[in-house]
Structure formats: C-alpha cells, structure tokens
Design an enzyme around this catalytic site. Structure first.
Site, PDB file in Angstrom:
ATOM      1  N   SER A  19       0.829  -1.216   0.000  1.00 15.11           N
ATOM      2  CA  SER A  19       0.000   0.000   0.000  1.00 15.11           C
ATOM      3  C   SER A  19       0.861   1.263   0.000  1.00 15.11           C
ATOM      4  CB  SER A  19      -0.984  -0.006   1.171  1.00 15.11           C
ATOM      5  OG  SER A  19      -0.315   0.185   2.387  1.00 15.11           O
ATOM      6  N   ASN A  20       2.047   1.214   0.601  1.00 16.05           N
ATOM      7  CA  ASN A  20       2.921   2.394   0.552  1.00 16.05           C
ATOM      8  C   ASN A  20       3.436   2.631  -0.865  1.00 16.05           C
ATOM      9  OD1 ASN A  20       3.487   3.885   3.207  1.00 16.05           O
ATOM     10  ND2 ASN A  20       3.456   1.733   3.830  1.00 16.05           N
ATOM     11  N   ARG A  97      13.255  -7.548   5.385  1.00 17.74           N
ATOM     12  CA  ARG A  97      14.613  -8.050   5.595  1.00 17.74           C
ATOM     13  C   ARG A  97      15.533  -6.892   5.942  1.00 17.74           C
ATOM     14  NH1 ARG A  97      15.620 -13.121   3.777  1.00 17.74           N
ATOM     15  NH2 ARG A  97      13.816 -14.046   2.778  1.00 17.74           N
ATOM     16  N   ASN A 113      13.483   4.174   4.879  1.00 20.83           N
ATOM     17  CA  ASN A 113      12.498   3.173   5.309  1.00 20.83           C
ATOM     18  C   ASN A 113      11.337   3.882   5.983  1.00 20.83           C
ATOM     19  OD1 ASN A 113      11.419   0.584   5.978  1.00 20.83           O
ATOM     20  ND2 ASN A 113      12.243   0.778   8.054  1.00 20.83           N
ATOM     21  N   HIS A 115       8.529   3.117   9.020  1.00 20.05           N
ATOM     22  CA  HIS A 115       8.283   2.176  10.116  1.00 20.05           C
ATOM     23  C   HIS A 115       7.045   2.642  10.893  1.00 20.05           C
ATOM     24  CE1 HIS A 115       9.243  -0.807  13.137  1.00 20.05           C
ATOM     25  NE2 HIS A 115       8.974   0.120  14.049  1.00 20.05           N
TER      26      HIS A 115
HETATM   27  C1  GRF Z   1       3.834  -0.605   6.800  1.00 13.26           C
HETATM   28  O1  GRF Z   1       3.143  -0.525   8.014  1.00 13.26           O
HETATM   29  C2  GRF Z   1       5.245  -0.098   6.937  1.00 13.26           C
HETATM   30  O2  GRF Z   1       5.366   0.934   7.868  1.00 13.26           O
HETATM   31  C3  GRF Z   1       5.971  -1.322   7.450  1.00 13.26           C
HETATM   32  O3  GRF Z   1       5.386  -2.400   6.765  1.00 13.26           O
HETATM   33  C4  GRF Z   1       4.065  -2.054   6.383  1.00 13.26           C
HETATM   34  C5  GRF Z   1       3.997  -2.213   4.886  1.00 13.26           C
HETATM   35  O4  GRF Z   1       2.715  -2.028   4.387  1.00 13.26           O
HETATM   36  N1  GRF Z   1       7.405  -1.199   7.254  1.00 13.26           N
HETATM   37  P1  GRF Z   1       2.477  -1.994   2.829  1.00 13.26           P
HETATM   38  O5  GRF Z   1       3.063  -3.284   2.259  1.00 13.26           O
HETATM   39  O6  GRF Z   1       3.159  -0.785   2.272  1.00 13.26           O
HETATM   40  O7  GRF Z   1       0.986  -1.941   2.656  1.00 13.26           O
END
Ligand code: GRF
Length: 201
Positions: A19-20, A97, A113, A115
């Site tokens: 989703s990001n 990873r 990144n 988080h």
């Molecule tokens: C998100 O909550 C991000 O902060 C974390 O992993 C999740 C990834 O979500 N590192 P998506 O795959 O981008 O939907």
C-alpha cells in the site's frame, strides 16, 4: 520560467501488500511527487506489491532469498537490479529483511524506510502490537535513513497517531497507515527538492 525539478530515480523494495508503494505511485501520477519508480524489487512472489506495480505500470523483479546460496549473493542480485534500472534512491516499503553491505555501501545515505511507530520506540516486528502492549497513548510512523541496524538510522520525519482505549492491532495499524501514506511521498518530494540532508557520513 519554472525550473524543472530533476525526478528522483527510485527503486522500491517490498515484501507484502504494497500500500505504501501504491501511495507513492499515486503521488507521482497526480504530480505531487517528482519521481519515477524505476523498479520494484520484491522478495515474495505472492506479494500484493507486485499487483500494485503492474497496475501502475512499474517494472518489477522478484528476487527470492531461497534461490541464492548466501545472503551476500542475494543482496548482490538486488543491487544488480537497482543498478540496471539506474536507481539513485531506494525506498523500503514493507521490505521484511535487514539490508547489509552490498546495497547499503553502494547507496550509502540514499536508502529510506518507513516504520509504523515513533522510533526509537518499538523498532522491529509488530510495532503496532508493541505499542498496544506497552499501553502507549500515542504512536505513529517514522521515515528514516537506513543503516545496518534494525530501524536505527537517522530520523527524517514522523507523524503521530492516537492510540485509542479500544484499539486492536488492526484498528491502530489502519490509523497509522493513513499517516504513512501521507508522509512517505512528502519526504521523497523534500528530497527531490534538495531539502533533506543525506544521511551520508
Ligand atoms: C507498513 O506498516 C510499513 O510501515 C511497514 O510495513 C508495512 C507495509 O505495508 N514497514 P504496505 O506493504 O506498504 O501496505
């Protein structure tokens, strides 16, 4: 005369839902973010991120750890994919990873990144569950430079999200994710505009 911003040449690394990646692709599509996702590298062939890349017309490569004899060879394959696509910045978006030398030394200070906690609180896995178990009243998300630790690199930006009394991991994660989707592209745009000092030592 409007000065044309040089587009960030991005490589995105993801392992899951994506989703990001989707939020970044939408920001590019709408002209909010001057960037191009040159490649998605995914270590899981079943990841939703691959469908999101396909729908957005982003090239993707699946590189699985199990196909390499060592971690070093695996990460070198990731590095090759990024190099082949002439990536300049690497955005981890749910990449499950820890990266080591091959990628980190070549992209020193150019790996980000996101988080789902207010670092340095709750690094590592299941940050939202950790926040609930500690009784945190506020959590959120952090975009940071990646170093060789787990969620330890210099922080660039954070967003807060309230933790409600009746929250579950799912409801808190959804509230934080909304902030993630509005934060990552902004940080990338600040970088495109030269507003972020790189984490390079
Ligand atoms: C998100 O909550 C991000 O902060 C974390 O992993 C999740 C990834 O979500 N590192 P998506 O795959 O981008 O939907």
């Amino acid at each position: 005369m409007t000065r044309l911003l040089k587009k960030l040449q991005l490589g995105v690394l993801a392992s899951g839902r994506g989703s990001n990646l989707g939020a970044i692709a939408r920001a590019i599509e709408d002209g909010r973010l001057a960037a191009e996702v040159r490649v998605l590298v995914c270590d899981k062939p079943e990841a939703g991120a691959l469908d999101i890349a396909r729908a957005a017309g982003i090239e993707s490569r699946v590189i699985e750890r199990k196909n390499f004899a060592s971690r070093d060879e695996f990460e070198s394959a990731i590095l090759r994919a990024l190099r082949e696509r002439e990536v300049e910045w690497v955005a981890l978006a749910g990449f499950m990873r820890v990266l080591h030398k091959p990628v980190l030394s070549e992209f020193s200070g150019h790996v980000l990144n996101i988080h789902p906690s207010l670092l340095p609180a709750f690094p590592g896995l299941e940050a939202q569950r950790q926040a609930l178990e500690h009784g945190a009243k506020i959590s959120g998300c952090t975009v940071h430079f990646v170093d060789d630790g787990v969620d330890t690199g210099p922080i660039i930006a954070q967003r807060a999200a309230e933790v409600k009394d009746n929250d579950t991991v799912e409801s808190l994660s959804a509230r934080i994710l909304e902030q993630e989707h509005d934060l990552y592209w902004r940080v990338l745009q600040w970088i495109a505009e030269g507003k972020v000092k790189t984490g390079q030592k």
